[in-house]
Design an enzyme around this catalytic site. Structure first.
Site, PDB file in Angstrom:
ATOM      1  CG  HIS A 199      -2.296  -0.354   0.890  1.00  0.00           C
ATOM      2  ND1 HIS A 199      -3.200  -0.776   1.814  1.00  0.00           N
ATOM      3  CD2 HIS A 199      -2.929  -0.364  -0.282  1.00  0.00           C
ATOM      4  CE1 HIS A 199      -4.345  -1.023   1.221  1.00  0.00           C
ATOM      5  NE2 HIS A 199      -4.193  -0.783  -0.057  1.00  0.00           N
TER       6      HIS A 199
ATOM      7  CB  CYS B 250      -3.614  -9.429 -18.089  1.00  0.00           C
ATOM      8  SG  CYS B 250      -3.824 -11.181 -17.748  1.00  0.00           S
TER       9      CYS B 250
HETATM   10  C1  PEP Z   1      -0.323 -14.252 -14.966  1.00  0.00           C
HETATM   11  O1  PEP Z   1      -0.164 -15.402 -14.568  1.00  0.00           O
HETATM   12  O2  PEP Z   1       0.357 -13.727 -15.868  1.00  0.00           O
HETATM   13  C2  PEP Z   1      -1.368 -13.409 -14.358  1.00  0.00           C
HETATM   14  C3  PEP Z   1      -1.641 -12.226 -14.834  1.00  0.00           C
HETATM   15  O3  PEP Z   1      -2.001 -13.890 -13.265  1.00  0.00           O
HETATM   16  P1  PEP Z   1      -1.373 -13.888 -11.798  1.00  0.00           P
HETATM   17  O4  PEP Z   1      -0.112 -13.063 -11.832  1.00  0.00           O
HETATM   18  O5  PEP Z   1      -2.426 -13.341 -10.914  1.00  0.00           O
HETATM   19  O6  PEP Z   1      -1.102 -15.343 -11.558  1.00  0.00           O
END
Ligand code: PEP
Ligand code: MG
Length: 750
Positions: free
Chosen positions: A358, A669
């Site tokens: 945070h 992502c």
């Molecule tokens: C990933 O695995 O790239 C992802 C975005 O999910 P996390 O980092 O939450 O496992």
């Protein structure tokens, strides 16, 4: 390669050592260990160019500081005078050999020494010896020569500062919490350490429980007051963080946990410590770095409560208004930041903590450079001059005047860059040749919402829903989840929001649902866990659909999908949820459903899933982990966890090709999206949606605006010819330097 890496490590560690003694001992110990020699000794030039033994691994301790070779005398003197390495066996047969009594040198049958030269002067000699009569290989000798060139700089710096009667400069390395360069004087924060509290009994549990409730109320008031202090300046950015603090303070798990510990006979501090420690440990054990970082919030709050109980929580800033301050503490808390006048606050340095805490989130929101995790043992004195170079994760204490001037120039440049990037906020990310790229943020906590919006995010590309499940005593109800998801969707009203279903299991254990497995990374996690606990999944999906309220902004992401039946079962459950809600009179629409491509088995199956899914999102964090068989959280194999490994790059290109053939929207992502070099490759592969950390978004937008597709494609073609990830990085960095990617040239010069 191993030796080169080791070389960097040794030089860095030496530069960071707190005292000259530690520095020289660290040098000789590391070299002895890395080269597998029996002795490593360091001589430094004393008065009259004689050589003084200042550290040794292997020679008698009593000789250190006492053994002094006159200028030009002995093998060490010869190396110092000629400024040439000497690599021989049977050193005692050499005409320059001088027997030095009492150090036991006569036992060693091989000898190699290299000079430490700075500005043409020999400042020292580094020597290694072996019992075996073996000459060092040319590679080993070259290693010592390279090392000595760098050590000459490090070692010479100490003597200059000592001669001038000044405190020597120190550099600490951590990780970037919030970007930028800040300069000021160290302001040490109150570091009440709840976690060093020892167990003590309580005599009157009734009155201690009352004391606990009074303490909670007091801290709640304090947090509200600080919130309003900051709020007048920047309310929208910080309100959510304080809300999260309020939420934790009101959390039944904390409140009743402490009550139970008191009732069991412990005093207030030890009750508080045991409960806070329990929850902090649960988060700490999680393999998701985002969730793991939440343990810091809980620890902050624990220390906050403890310091208030001790009566020490009061602002101790006694500097003249406007004095530039760098807050330094084990874990600088949100309230420390709030209590510091904004016009004085120039940087934050946490000895512990991660980029996802945070504190880092707030620093990002306020635009204050922050470096996290520089190490517990670092003693920084109150009032020391400091530079926080958060772009590189470096903290400089008592910097040399020349360094300070250079940083002032860099800081001014940074300021100009930030201004330019802020101007991009409401502009679209379009390449020079007109290609539109959509930039989303990754989020997972209500406190994260504002930074994303402020960075100009066009939506949330990944919302990790795990947290509300982890801070409770039991599964959150549909209503509780509804509130949270509604808050998220409302904050991004009119923009797409991708909520991921619970990605729990493995190391991300729920306190009330323990799972013990031999191999958690390959176990009961993600969608597998959700489908096997379908009532739980139904509750979550219902909450998501109700939060969307028929707006159509919601997309649902499924983590860790590896088999068709998982998709089919989810779709069935989704249809059930939709019919139930319609029957109950709720306004709902079918959301878009997509899979995270994280398990390599998903790639080949994408054509088989075309009818079941509306989009895919590549989770490069897990995809890299599973493609490379490298645990993403294991420091021992961290060097092998690399998304620029050609296998990962090629697989992502394959996924992009498959999705194009299938006309399937694709986004990324994982962390790769936040990396400008990687973003170029992803765009060249045809990926047009990237979801990333809020802090990186403006720079990635700048990148898109300064890129054209043929150039990106050319870079991708060159990258595809490389078999080594280091080379791939260099290619990309060179290009980024060429286009003057914001802040990079300055970073590269240091
Ligand atoms: C990933 O695995 O790239 C992802 C975005 O999910 P996390 O980092 O939450 O496992
Ligand atoms: Mg993942």
């Amino acid at each position: 390669m191993g030796l080169i890496l080791e070389l960097t490590r040794i030089v860095q560690a030496a530069a960071e050592a707190a005292t000259p003694e530690q520095q020289v001992n660290l040098i000789v110990d590391s070299i002895q260990q890395e080269m597998g020699v029996d002795v490593c000794s360091l001589y430094l030039a004393g008065d009259n160019a004689d050589m003084v033994l200042v550290a040794s691994h292997g020679l008698g301790r009593q000789a250190i500081g006492r053994t002094r070779l006159e200028a030009g005398k002995g093998l060490i003197g010869l190396v110092a005078r000629t400024r040439h390495p000497l690599n021989i066996i049977n050193p005692d047969a050499h005409p320059n050999f001088v027997h030095v009594p009492d150090i036991g040198e006569e036992n060693y049958r091989s000898f190699c020494a290299v000079p430490l030269v700075r500005a043409g002067d020999t400042v020292g000699v580094l020597a290694v010896q072996c019992l075996e009569p073996r000459q060092l290989s040319p590679e080993e000798e070259a290693f010592l020569v390279t090392l000595s060139a760098q050590l000459a700089l490090v070692v010479a710096a100490w003597s200059d500062w000592q001669a001038a009667g000044l405190t020597p400069p120190q550099i600490f390395h951590g990780v970037r919490g919030a970007p930028g360069i800040g300069m000021g004087i160290a302001q040490l924060c109150d570091d009440s350490d709840l976690f060093s509290v020892v167990d003590s009994p309580c005599i009157d549990p009734g009155s201690v429980t009352q004391e606990w409730h009074a303490l909670l109320a007091r801290v709640q008031d304090d947090v509200s007051r600080e919130q309003s202090m900051l709020g007048s300046a920047l309310s929208s950015e910080v309100t959510a963080i304080f809300d999260a603090y309020h939420m934790l303070l009101a959390d039944p798990a904390l409140v009743s946990g402490v009550e139970r510990a008191i009732a069991a006979g412990r005093d207030l501090p030890s009750s508080l410590r045991s409960v806070v420690q329990h929850y902090a440990d649960l988060f700490m054990a999680m393999d998701d770095p985002y969730l793991r970082a939440r343990h810091e919030d809980i620890r902050h709050l624990g220390n906050r409560l403890y310091s208030s109980w001790r009566g020490t929580h009061a602002s101790t800033h006694t500097h003249a208004p406007g004095t530039p301050l760098i807050l330094v503490g084990n874990q600088v808390s949100v309230s420390d930041i709030a209590a510091t006048p904004r016009d004085s606050l120039c940087g934050v340095v946490c000895l512990e903590g991660s980029s996802m805490s945070h504190t880092a989130i707030l620093a990002n929101a306020l635009g204050i450079p922050a470096v996290m995790g520089i190490g517990r043992a670092r003693a920084i004195a109150q009032g020391a001059q400091m530079i926080v170079d958060a772009n590189l994760g470096n903290v400089l204490v008592n910097p040399a005047p020349g360094v300070e001037t250079e940083y002032r120039r860099l800081a001014a440049q940074e300021q100009a860059v930030r201004g330019r990037l802020q101007d991009l906020r409401d502009k679209p990310a379009v390449t020079l040749d007109g290609e539109r790229v959509t930039l989303y943020v990754n989020s997972g906590l209500l406190a994260d919402l504002s930074p994303g919006l402020n960075a100009g995010a066009e939506g949330i590309g990944l919302y990790r829903t795990e947290i509300p499940f982890m801070v409770r005593d039991g599964f959150p109800s549909e209503e509780e989840q509804l509130n949270i998801y509604r808050h998220v969707l409302d904050a991004y009203r009119g923009k797409p929001v991708y909520l991921r279903v619970l990605d729990i299991g493995g190391d991300k254990a729920l306190p009330y649902f323990p799972i013990r497995e031999e191999n958690p990374a390959l176990g009961w996690r993600g969608i597998r866990f959700c489908l096997d606990n379908s009532p739980l999944l139904m509750t979550q999906v219902r909450a998501m659909l109700r939060a969307d309220g028929g707006s159509g902004a919601l997309s649902i992401l499924l983590p860790m999908v590896s088999a068709t039946r998982e998709l089919l079962r989810f779709r069935e459950l989704l249809s059930d949820a939709l019919s139930q809600l319609q029957e109950e009179g709720h306004a709902v629409v079918r959301p878009r459903v997509g899979v995270m491509v994280e398990v390599p088995a998903a790639i080949a199956q994408l054509p088989l899933w075309r009818e079941q899914i509306d989009f895919i999102s590549i989770g490069t964090n897990d995809l890299s982990q599973y493609l490379l068989a490298v645990d993403r959280n294991n420091a021992r194999v961290a060097a092998s966890y690399d998304y620029f490994n050609p296998a990962v790059v090629r697989e992502i290109a394959r996924i992009a090709d498959i999705s194009k053939q299938l006309d399937l929207p694709v986004s990324v992502c994982g962390e790769m999206s936040s990396d400008p070099g990687a973003a170029i490759l992803l765009i060249a592969m045809g990926i047009r949606t990237l979801s990333m950390s809020a802090a990186q978004l403006p720079r990635i937008k700048w990148l898109v605006q300064h890129l054209d597709l043929p150039t990106a494609q050319g870079l991708l073609d060159s990258v595809m010819l490389q078999s080594d990830s280091a080379r791939i990085r260099t290619l990309l960095t060179d290009f980024l330097l060429e286009i003057d990617f914001p802040g990079l040239r300055a970073a590269a010069r240091q």
